[in-house]
Enzyme design. Structure first.
Site, PDB file in Angstrom:
ATOM      1  N   ASP A   7       0.382  -1.040  -0.021  1.00 37.73           N
ATOM      2  CA  ASP A   7      -0.166   0.155  -0.010  1.00 37.73           C
ATOM      3  C   ASP A   7       0.680   1.518  -0.299  1.00 37.73           C
ATOM      4  O   ASP A   7       1.834   0.823   0.219  1.00 37.73           O
ATOM      5  CB  ASP A   7      -0.942  -0.135   1.166  1.00 37.73           C
ATOM      6  CG  ASP A   7       0.028  -0.379   2.372  1.00 37.73           C
ATOM      7  OD1 ASP A   7       0.762   0.037   2.231  1.00 37.73           O
ATOM      8  OD2 ASP A   7      -0.809  -0.891   3.783  1.00 37.73           O
ATOM      9  N   HIS A   9      -7.649  -4.266  10.031  1.00 34.65           N
ATOM     10  CA  HIS A   9      -7.270  -3.963   8.635  1.00 34.65           C
ATOM     11  C   HIS A   9      -5.974  -5.045   8.089  1.00 34.65           C
ATOM     12  O   HIS A   9      -5.422  -4.944   8.989  1.00 34.65           O
ATOM     13  CB  HIS A   9      -7.200  -2.908   7.776  1.00 34.65           C
ATOM     14  CG  HIS A   9      -6.179  -2.286   8.260  1.00 34.65           C
ATOM     15  ND1 HIS A   9      -6.384  -0.523   9.534  1.00 34.65           N
ATOM     16  CD2 HIS A   9      -5.025  -1.865   8.394  1.00 34.65           C
ATOM     17  CE1 HIS A   9      -5.170  -0.300   9.805  1.00 34.65           C
ATOM     18  NE2 HIS A   9      -4.292  -0.573   9.591  1.00 34.65           N
ATOM     19  N   GLU A  56      -9.855  -1.633   5.719  1.00 33.18           N
ATOM     20  CA  GLU A  56     -10.395  -0.989   6.647  1.00 33.18           C
ATOM     21  C   GLU A  56     -11.661  -2.339   6.298  1.00 33.18           C
ATOM     22  O   GLU A  56     -12.310  -2.604   5.682  1.00 33.18           O
ATOM     23  CB  GLU A  56     -10.469   0.308   6.459  1.00 33.18           C
ATOM     24  CG  GLU A  56     -10.065   1.624   6.423  1.00 33.18           C
ATOM     25  CD  GLU A  56      -8.664   1.310   7.428  1.00 33.18           C
ATOM     26  OE1 GLU A  56      -9.917   0.461   8.403  1.00 33.18           O
ATOM     27  OE2 GLU A  56      -8.344   2.432   8.101  1.00 33.18           O
ATOM     28  N   ASP A 112      -8.159  -1.988  14.041  1.00 29.04           N
ATOM     29  CA  ASP A 112      -9.593  -2.224  13.717  1.00 29.04           C
ATOM     30  C   ASP A 112      -9.642  -3.208  12.637  1.00 29.04           C
ATOM     31  O   ASP A 112     -11.057  -4.082  12.093  1.00 29.04           O
ATOM     32  CB  ASP A 112     -10.492  -1.248  13.017  1.00 29.04           C
ATOM     33  CG  ASP A 112      -9.229  -0.653  11.287  1.00 29.04           C
ATOM     34  OD1 ASP A 112      -7.984  -1.240  10.969  1.00 29.04           O
ATOM     35  OD2 ASP A 112      -9.692   0.222  11.217  1.00 29.04           O
TER      36      ASP A 112
HETATM   37  C1  GLP Z   1      -0.304   0.035   8.740  1.00 28.51           C
HETATM   38  C2  GLP Z   1      -0.572  -0.351   7.247  1.00 28.51           C
HETATM   39  C3  GLP Z   1      -0.845  -2.221   7.463  1.00 28.51           C
HETATM   40  C4  GLP Z   1      -0.171  -2.168   8.918  1.00 28.51           C
HETATM   41  C5  GLP Z   1      -1.102  -1.562  10.103  1.00 28.51           C
HETATM   42  C6  GLP Z   1      -0.179  -2.155  11.431  1.00 28.51           C
HETATM   43  O1  GLP Z   1      -1.417   1.078   8.475  1.00 28.51           O
HETATM   44  N1  GLP Z   1      -1.483   0.118   6.165  1.00 28.51           N
HETATM   45  O2  GLP Z   1       0.356  -2.271   6.428  1.00 28.51           O
HETATM   46  O3  GLP Z   1       0.203  -3.518   8.922  1.00 28.51           O
HETATM   47  O4  GLP Z   1      -1.286  -0.336   9.512  1.00 28.51           O
HETATM   48  O5  GLP Z   1       0.932  -1.148  11.553  1.00 28.51           O
HETATM   49  P1  GLP Z   1       1.761  -1.032  12.858  1.00 28.51           P
HETATM   50  O6  GLP Z   1       2.967  -2.565  12.143  1.00 28.51           O
HETATM   51  O7  GLP Z   1       2.737  -0.269  12.530  1.00 28.51           O
HETATM   52  O8  GLP Z   1       0.970  -1.696  13.931  1.00 28.51           O
END
Ligand code: GLP
Length: 241
Positions: free
Chosen positions: A67, A137, A142, A135
């Site tokens: 992404d 995702h 989402e 959440d």
């Molecule tokens: C972000 C990314 C995801 C990631 C998630 C958790 O928004 N788009 O790919 O897995 O949120 O992030 P983190 O690993 O910093 O908790």
């Protein structure tokens, strides 16, 4: 099918992820699906160390990232393009031409989605690395995202923007409102998946992913249908199981 591994520390979780990555790296030309966020950073450190100490080469590796934000340029310090170069690509020998990251800028991001999906469909990802949002995702899919989604534009939930504000001077207003993301069906095509979750704020999402009925309210629950998913947790993220 889930293989669940629970470790005491983030470093131990990262080492388990690296062991799986190392095995996949024994193939001739591995295709890696990569993620941003804090969760995979420990894995990337192990990959860099292994490249420097043992000479493991990424010259024949092709990568696809999940992404990218829309509304900040590629060159922005918090773009996922910058993140991946700072945390991995600049430290290993993967050729720049082999790196694919969705493009969140330009006149026609809808077209960028189609182009990215078209390129992705030419490959089969050997190992997809995932984190999980609080959440539920995965990538930037989402809650409510259809399970058959391909690369698309997503409006980010306020919770996600709050979670990510730590990268933007703790100011939610600086966090982009939209992102381009691989879809859930795009992710499910990967042959093998690892999902890394640590910390108490992931415990609810981990519970929904593993224990509740598959539902678009928890996008990660689609992984229940995948034949080969390893879930790498610390005690806190596993605390509600
Ligand atoms: C972000 C990314 C995801 C990631 C998630 C958790 O928004 N788009 O790919 O897995 O949120 O992030 P983190 O690993 O910093 O908790």
């Amino acid at each position: 099918m889930f293989n669940i591994i629970v470790k005491d520390t983030y470093d131990e979780v990262s080492l388990e992820a690296f062991k799986i990555m190392h095995e996949v790296m024994q193939k001739d030309s591995p295709v890696l699906g990569l993620a941003t966020g804090s969760s995979p950073v420990g894995l990337y450190k192990y990959m860099i160390r292994d490249h420097k100490d043992n000479g493991t080469s990424y010259k024949n590796v092709v990568t696809f990232n999940l992404d990218e934000y829309i509304g900040i340029p590629k060159s922005h310090e918090q773009s996922y393009y910058t993140f991946m170069h700072d945390n991995l690509f600049n430290e290993i020998d993967v050729p720049e031409d082999n790196i694919h990251i969705p493009l969140g800028e330009g006149d026609d991001v809808e077209k960028n989605c189609l182009d990215y999906e078209e390129e992705l469909q030419k490959y089969e990802i050997d190992l997809q690395v995932l984190g999980i949002g609080s959440d539920g995702h995965i990538a930037f899919n989402e809650p409510g995202t259809p399970f058959d989604s391909l690369t698309h534009i997503m409006e980010l939930e306020e919770q996600t923007r709050k979670d990510n504000a730590r990268f933007f001077d703790d100011d939610i207003n600086q966090v982009p409102t939209h992102a381009i993301t691989m879809g859930l069906a795009s992710i499910m095509r990967a042959k093998k998946i690892i999902i890394i979750a640590t910390g108490a704020n992931k415990a609810d999402a981990v519970y929904s992913m593993l224990k509740e009925d598959k539902n678009v309210a928890c996008p990660a629950s689609i992984l229940q249908d995948h034949p080969d998913v390893t879930v790498l947790l610390d005690q806190e993220a596993a605390s509600k199981l």
